[in-house]
Design a protein around this motif. Structure first.
Motif, PDB file in Angstrom:
ATOM      1  N   ASP A   1      -5.471   5.829  -0.403  1.00  0.00           N
ATOM      2  CA  ASP A   1      -6.037   5.603   0.929  1.00  0.00           C
ATOM      3  C   ASP A   1      -5.115   6.171   1.993  1.00  0.00           C
ATOM      4  OD1 ASP A   1      -3.948   3.837   0.933  1.00  0.00           O
ATOM      5  OD2 ASP A   1      -5.174   2.030   0.938  1.00  0.00           O
ATOM      6  N   SER A   2      -5.500   5.965   3.254  1.00  0.00           N
ATOM      7  CA  SER A   2      -4.751   6.533   4.368  1.00  0.00           C
ATOM      8  C   SER A   2      -3.382   5.893   4.557  1.00  0.00           C
ATOM      9  CB  SER A   2      -5.564   6.380   5.666  1.00  0.00           C
ATOM     10  OG  SER A   2      -5.867   5.007   5.907  1.00  0.00           O
ATOM     11  N   THR A   3      -3.164   4.688   4.024  1.00  0.00           N
ATOM     12  CA  THR A   3      -1.869   4.016   4.146  1.00  0.00           C
ATOM     13  C   THR A   3      -0.883   4.427   3.056  1.00  0.00           C
ATOM     14  OG1 THR A   3      -2.667   2.145   2.830  1.00  0.00           O
ATOM     15  CG2 THR A   3      -2.958   2.028   5.232  1.00  0.00           C
TER      16      THR A   3
END
Length: 222
Positions: free
Chosen positions: A54-56
């Motif tokens: 994911d983006s994290t």
């Protein structure tokens, strides 16, 4: 000359086997960001599992549950890569036994030369299996990427494919060098058999000649 060439072939073949094993655990394809304005996650896949990030920066991986439910080119690539590693292992063992500088296998150099040539054939077969598997997988990725009617997620070539191409090149190079070393050995044997110097017995027989006096020779009347 042939011993050094065989050592180089062994080193190159060993690198080919190691890189083939590394390519199996690398990503063969990754999701493309082409045409996407907002990217929420990235997907990475190889022959055994799929991972999502994911983006994290947090990612999760899961193995493919069913082999029969996978596409045909993935199943074929799996089989070819497993065969590649097995052939590379056989090539390493045969090369170690057949090397002229190795004490394994005794002093029968004719048998050792044939064993080294067999190791070269194993390396070439390994390179061909790896090349076919990687190229076939890459062909399907590019075919789906450039297909405007493909509804699924489009992927790009991963680092595992490039490592696989390097592995195939190293294996083919190592096998070719081994076969060349065996051909050098054969030429040296032919030259050694073609030239045979005079032996000691023939030298003495040709140099020493005996003559018997003729009964009507001039010295007989003296």
């Amino acid at each position: 000359m042939k011993s050094s060439l065989q050592i180089v072939s062994l080193a190159v073949g060993f690198l080919g086997c190691v890189t083939a094993f590394i390519s199996l655990h690398s990503h063969w394809k990754e999701s493309s960001d082409f045409g996407n304005v907002i990217v929420t996650s990235n997907i990475f896949e190889n022959l055994w599992m799929s991972c999502a990030e994911d983006s994290t920066g947090i990612y999760d991986c899961w193995y493919f549950q069913s082999l029969l439910a996978m596409s045909g080119h993935v199943q074929a690539s799996r089989a070819l890569m497993i065969a590649s590693i097995v052939l590379g292992t056989f090539g390493l063992v045969a090369t170690l036994v057949g090397m002229q500088c190795s004490k394994i296998g005794g002093d029968n150099y004719i048998l050792k030369g044939r064993t080294a040539a067999l190791g070269g054939i194993f390396f070439i077969l390994q390179g061909l299996c790896t090349m076919i598997a990687v190229s076939w997988y890459a062909f399907n990725i590019t075919q789906e990427f450039f297909d405007p009617l493909y509804p699924g997620t489009k992927f790009e070539l991963g680092q595992g494919l490039y490592i696989g191409w390097c592995s195939a090149t190293l294996a083919l190079l190592g096998g070719t060098c081994l076969l060349c070393s065996c051909s050098v050995t054969t030429k040296e044997k032919k030259l050694s058999y073609a030239y045979r110097g005079p032996t000691r017995g023939t030298a003495y027989t040709t140099s020493v000649t005996t003559t018997t006096p003729h009964p009507y020779d001039r010295n007989a009347y003296v």
